[in-house]
Design an enzyme around this catalytic site. Structure first.
Site, short mmCIF file in Angstrom:
data_model
loop_
_atom_site.label_atom_id
_atom_site.label_comp_id
_atom_site.label_asym_id
_atom_site.label_seq_id
_atom_site.Cartn_x
_atom_site.Cartn_y
_atom_site.Cartn_z
CG ASP A 13 -1.91 1.10 1.25
OD1 ASP A 13 -2.69 1.21 0.29
OD2 ASP A 13 -1.91 1.87 2.23
CD GLU A 34 -2.15 2.47 -3.41
OE1 GLU A 34 -3.26 2.98 -3.66
OE2 GLU A 34 -1.69 2.37 -2.26
#
Length: 538
Positions: free
Chosen positions: A200, A263
């Protein structure tokens, strides 16, 4: 040996919204296990789970209170291990989210940091004095992604940094204890059979805070922030790459090495730096996800993505949706130039999307995505052609964007509504006692049960596409078809398979060949507008 992830199709699971096994209205790990046959029948190579850790759920589980356990609402660590074993029995890999930029406020480290300004845990986060004679102003003008300032003041007068919600304090990645903690977390889950990690906000970990400096604030996303602030203090810092070189050493010790996908909301030339041979394996290609329904745009993104990935020896990832964006069947049915946030605020009624057009384009886009060299990620429900649930009532919304924006951004809940498995019944087969987000009355029309019975359904289209994909996915060569690849038509060959996508309204004549699959009905060898086809040609 060729790494498994180079041509894999991963099915993204949003754990609270796939299936509810215990009847509390919230999806869980046992529910995921119960639906692995669906993923295997689809033809996916694995599942990627969004966060399932203990959490107050201020941001969909991305506010993690314990990185080594399962939230009791979703099950137990034993349930997780059972799920991994069941996935592996079906030939499915398991990838999980890791959230290294921040923790939850409820994390023991942050609770200790709040208890005393002298606590050693305070150095594990980013605490600073405020500006002004009494320190009552935030240390900088930085803004939270979810709206409002990126700093919150605590009782003793200090301010802590949170690039996201106040409930998500940022970690201090200059501290060796933080780095060792995440090495251990990677090992903890790898030792339990996890095959890979989605990282993330991978490009925001390391901060340059000496000196603290204001940003040039712009309207828009982080691309614009970085363009206006070349020496950005917390996005895409060069120092972050050493973190991933370190992680590469940890994960390469396993056989096979655990896979990684980042990401990274960055333009291609900056994105691929994260996928150099001694760092991460892949990074999500959001330029493809954000591309408009336009052949020139797709050609440019495909060509640049392939070239950039080749420079560092990896392959692109292809995604058309996820848990953060409006579902494509709705988005592609809106008039060009529509602001999705304004559309959601109008409960999806102004303008009214053309659902037939949006659905046709989404099916064609699926065939484009699944025909490209590299790996693909399918968000749960895409195989059903699910539209956005745009008219969720305000009282049901949970996304922190709703409150952080002062109710000017409805947020991402509309793409997270629990899946429909049956035509009727309580929560359309999601569980036995309702669902944590309300499902619309027409949800059963898109259910797995309804589509199983329809050979022309989106579900059958995905199954056949993934079956056929296996015959050419390992060949990473794409050759543009000079005769067809022009104007509104994207056309290329993968071995003996010709892929043709017509983004325009007018029909296009196809060459002679065997039609393997089409996203819509053909008129002989004529491809209608907003339709894609795969052909075997010689």
């Amino acid at each position: 040996m060729r790494p498994w992830w180079r041509d894999a199709v991963l099915y993204q699971v949003y754990p609270r919204s796939l299936a509810d096994a215990d009847g509390d209205g919230v999806g869980d790990i046992a529910g995921i296990t119960s639906r692995l046959d669906h993923v295997a029948a689809l033809g996916a190579d694995g599942v990627w789970l969004s966060p399932f850790y203990p959490s107050p759920w201020a941001d969909g589980g991305y506010d993690v209170a314990d990185f080594r356990d399962v939230d009791p609402m979703l099950g137990t660590l034993a349930d997780f291990e059972t799920m991994v074993a069941a996935a592996h029995e079906r030939g499915l890999r398991v990838m999980i989210d890791i959230v290294p930029n921040h923790t939850s406020q409820a994390h023991p480290w942050f609770q200790a940091a709040l208890a005393s300004p002298d606590a050693p845990e305070r150095d594990l986060y980013v605490f600073r004095r405020g500006r002004g004679p009494d320190g009552s102003e935030p240390p900088t003008n930085w803004r939270s992604t979810f709206g409002g300032p990126a700093w919150t003041r605590v009782a003793d007068g200090a301010w802590y940094l949170h690039v996201f919600a106040p409930e998500q304090p940022d970690l201090n990645w200059d501290h060796p204890r933080v780095r060792e903690e995440f090495r251990d977390i990677l090992r903890f889950w790898s030792d339990r059979g996890v095959d890979g990690f989605r990282i993330d906000v991978a490009y925001a970990l390391v901060k340059d805070l000496d000196p603290l400096r204001d940003l040039v604030l712009v309207t828009g996303g982080r691309f614009e922030d970085i363009a206006a602030n070349p020496d950005h203090p917390f996005l895409d810092r060069p120092e972050v790459h050493e973190v991933y070189r370190d992680w590469n050493r940890v994960l390469s010790a396993y056989d096979p090495p655990r896979a990684t996908v980042a990401e990274v909301w960055l333009p291609g030339e900056r994105r691929v730096r994260y996928t150099r041979p001694d760092e991460l394996d892949q990074a999500f290609n959001f330029e493809f996800l954000l591309a408009p329904w336009d052949a020139d745009a797709y050609r440019q993104v495909i060509a640049s993505s392939l070239a950039e990935a080749a420079q560092v020896g990896t392959v692109p990832t292809w995604v058309v949706g996820n848990h953060d964006v409006v579902r494509k069947p709705s988005l592609l049915g809106l008039p060009e130039g529509t602001d999705p946030r304004a559309w959601l605020l109008a409960d999806g009624r102004d303008p009214e999307p053309d659902t037939e057009l949006g659905g046709a384009r989404a099916r064609a886009l699926a065939l484009l995505e699944l025909s490209l060299p590299g790996s693909a990620y399918v968000y749960q429900g895409e195989e059903l052609g699910l539209p956005e649930v745009a008219d969720l009532p305000a009282e049901a919304l949970e996304d922190p964007r709703w409150r952080g924006s002062g109710h000017t951004d409805k947020g991402r809940d509309g793409c997270r509504v629990p899946l429909p498995w049956t035509r009727e019944g309580s929560s359309f087969g999601f569980g036995s006692n309702g669902s944590w987000l309300p499902q619309p009355s027409w949800w059963g029309e898109f259910s797995v049960e309804a589509q199983e019975a329809d050979p022309g359904s989106t579900l059958h289209l995905y199954r056949e596409a993934l079956r056929l994909r296996r015959s050419f996915a390992a060949d990473e060569v794409l050759v543009w078809d000079d005769a067809l690849n022009r104007g509104p038509v994207v056309a290329f060959r993968r071995g003996e398979v010709l892929v043709v996508v017509n983004t325009g309204p007018d029909p296009v004549r196809l060459p002679r060949g065997e039609v393997l699959l089409a996203s819509g009905e053909l008129d002989g060898m004529v491809l209608p507008g907003d339709t894609a086809a795969w052909l075997r040609v010689t």
